[in-house]
Design an enzyme around this catalytic site. Structure first.
Site, short mmCIF file in Angstrom:
data_model
loop_
_atom_site.label_atom_id
_atom_site.label_comp_id
_atom_site.label_asym_id
_atom_site.label_seq_id
_atom_site.Cartn_x
_atom_site.Cartn_y
_atom_site.Cartn_z
N LEU A 124 38.49 37.31 43.33
CA LEU A 124 39.37 37.49 41.39
C LEU A 124 38.06 37.14 40.54
CD1 LEU A 124 41.50 38.18 39.21
CD2 LEU A 124 42.12 36.12 39.30
N HIS A 132 34.65 41.20 32.21
CA HIS A 132 35.69 39.42 32.21
C HIS A 132 34.61 38.61 30.87
CE1 HIS A 132 37.67 36.24 33.15
NE2 HIS A 132 36.74 35.40 32.82
N ARG A 145 54.15 43.53 43.93
CA ARG A 145 53.00 44.25 43.84
C ARG A 145 51.85 45.20 44.51
NH1 ARG A 145 49.25 41.46 41.70
NH2 ARG A 145 50.31 39.27 41.59
N THR A 200 35.27 42.70 43.18
CA THR A 200 35.64 42.45 45.05
C THR A 200 36.83 42.18 45.35
OG1 THR A 200 34.34 40.28 44.80
CG2 THR A 200 33.14 42.42 45.74
N ASN A 229 36.63 47.75 24.50
CA ASN A 229 35.72 48.43 25.29
C ASN A 229 35.80 50.10 25.46
OD1 ASN A 229 34.08 46.19 26.08
ND2 ASN A 229 36.61 45.20 26.24
N MET A 241 44.30 44.55 32.63
CA MET A 241 44.69 42.89 33.12
C MET A 241 45.72 41.77 34.15
SD MET A 241 43.24 41.26 30.35
CE MET A 241 43.94 39.56 30.05
N ARG A 242 46.07 43.63 35.23
CA ARG A 242 46.95 42.54 36.45
C ARG A 242 46.14 42.87 37.49
NH1 ARG A 242 52.29 43.71 36.81
NH2 ARG A 242 51.97 43.66 39.60
N ILE A 243 46.56 41.68 38.26
CA ILE A 243 45.69 41.48 39.27
C ILE A 243 45.81 42.71 40.69
CG2 ILE A 243 45.24 40.05 41.28
CD1 ILE A 243 45.96 37.37 39.50
N LEU A 244 44.54 42.87 41.34
CA LEU A 244 45.03 44.20 41.92
C LEU A 244 44.97 43.46 43.32
CD1 LEU A 244 42.81 46.64 40.55
CD2 LEU A 244 45.14 46.81 40.31
C1 GRF Z 1 37.98 41.97 26.21
O1 GRF Z 1 37.98 41.09 26.04
C2 GRF Z 1 37.95 42.10 27.92
O2 GRF Z 1 37.03 41.38 28.13
C3 GRF Z 1 38.73 41.30 28.23
O3 GRF Z 1 39.85 41.62 27.66
C4 GRF Z 1 39.80 42.54 26.71
C5 GRF Z 1 39.91 43.44 26.63
O4 GRF Z 1 39.76 44.24 24.69
N1 GRF Z 1 40.17 41.65 29.34
P1 GRF Z 1 40.17 45.73 25.11
O5 GRF Z 1 41.48 46.23 25.30
O6 GRF Z 1 38.93 46.74 25.18
O7 GRF Z 1 39.70 45.28 23.59
#
Ligand code: GRF
Length: 215
Positions: free
Chosen positions: A144, A109, A65, A141, A14, A90-93
């Site tokens: 989550l 998401h 945290r 926000t 992404n 992938m961390r919860i803030l």
């Molecule tokens: C994506 O599917 C995103 O929606 C999710 O984790 C994946 C991350 O992919 N939260 P990348 O690291 O952007 O390739």
């Protein structure tokens, strides 16, 4: 020129789609930095190749945290970001962190929110017998995966899909959806009213891919 900081945890596909759109479409923005909480995140190498500052705030060095959130906040402040872009982060803030950067954070998401918040979205969509799946770009926000929805992409679930094939189809849609939605925000082309977000030029906030023989 707006300053973006992109937060990642891994592959960074992404990030790549955003960086490419930002330069190809000449957005009034630059990616000031990419920050990962994992030193082995592949997206860091991509950032460095593009000449973007890449930084690690290792979560293992900050087991509490709040300590991690403080270190991340300090790193962010140094780049004075107008927009903080969570791209596979992938961390919860914590709430305090989210409040501190309120109105400046956006996330993608891999589900059609509000269905399947949290992890393992594709597996859960298959188990639930969904005929469609997708991705959601939303503002962050404290609740989550519940912030105002900017845009969604829908893809079909097809016969024989596995978690992996469905994830790949959704990811392809993410790479179209996220740059488009982010650009609207950067260019002040969104209005937010509570949980409702409107694209001010009337551009569609829904992308539907009907590329399956079953559609
Ligand atoms: C994506 O599917 C995103 O929606 C999710 O984790 C994946 C991350 O992919 N939260 P990348 O690291 O952007 O390739």
């Amino acid at each position: 020129m707006k300053n973006l900081v992109v937060l990642i945890s891994g592959r960074g596909s992404n990030l790549r789609s955003i960086a490419e759109a930002c330069s190809a479409e000449r957005w009034p923005a630059r990616i000031a930095a990419v920050i990962s909480h994992r030193p082995d995140a592949l997206g860091l190498a991509y950032a460095r190749e593009r000449g973007i500052a890449a930084q690690v705030i290792d979560h293992r060095a900050h087991p509490a945290r709040e300590a991690f959130d403080d270190a991340l906040a300090a790193a962010l402040d140094r780049h004075a970001p107008d927009h903080i872009v969570l791209a596979g982060f992938m961390r919860i803030l914590g709430d305090a962190f989210v409040q501190r950067f309120a109105g400046r954070m956006i996330n993608i998401h891999p589900s059609l929110l509000p269905a399947f918040t949290g992890l393992h979205t594709h597996r859960r969509a298959l188990e639930a017998g969904c005929t469609v799946a997708g991705a959601t770009v939303h503002f962050v926000t404290p609740a989550l995966d519940h912030g105002p929805i900017v845009a969604q992409a829908v893809v079909p679930v097809v016969a024989g899909d596995t978690e992996q094939t469905l994830a790949a189809r959704v990811l392809e849609a993410e790479h179209v959806l996220y740059p488009r939605a982010l650009r609207w925000w950067i260019e002040d082309r969104l209005a937010v009213d509570g949980l409702r977000v409107t694209q001010l030029d009337g551009e569609p906030q829904l992308i539907v891919r009907k590329d399956s023989p079953r559609c």
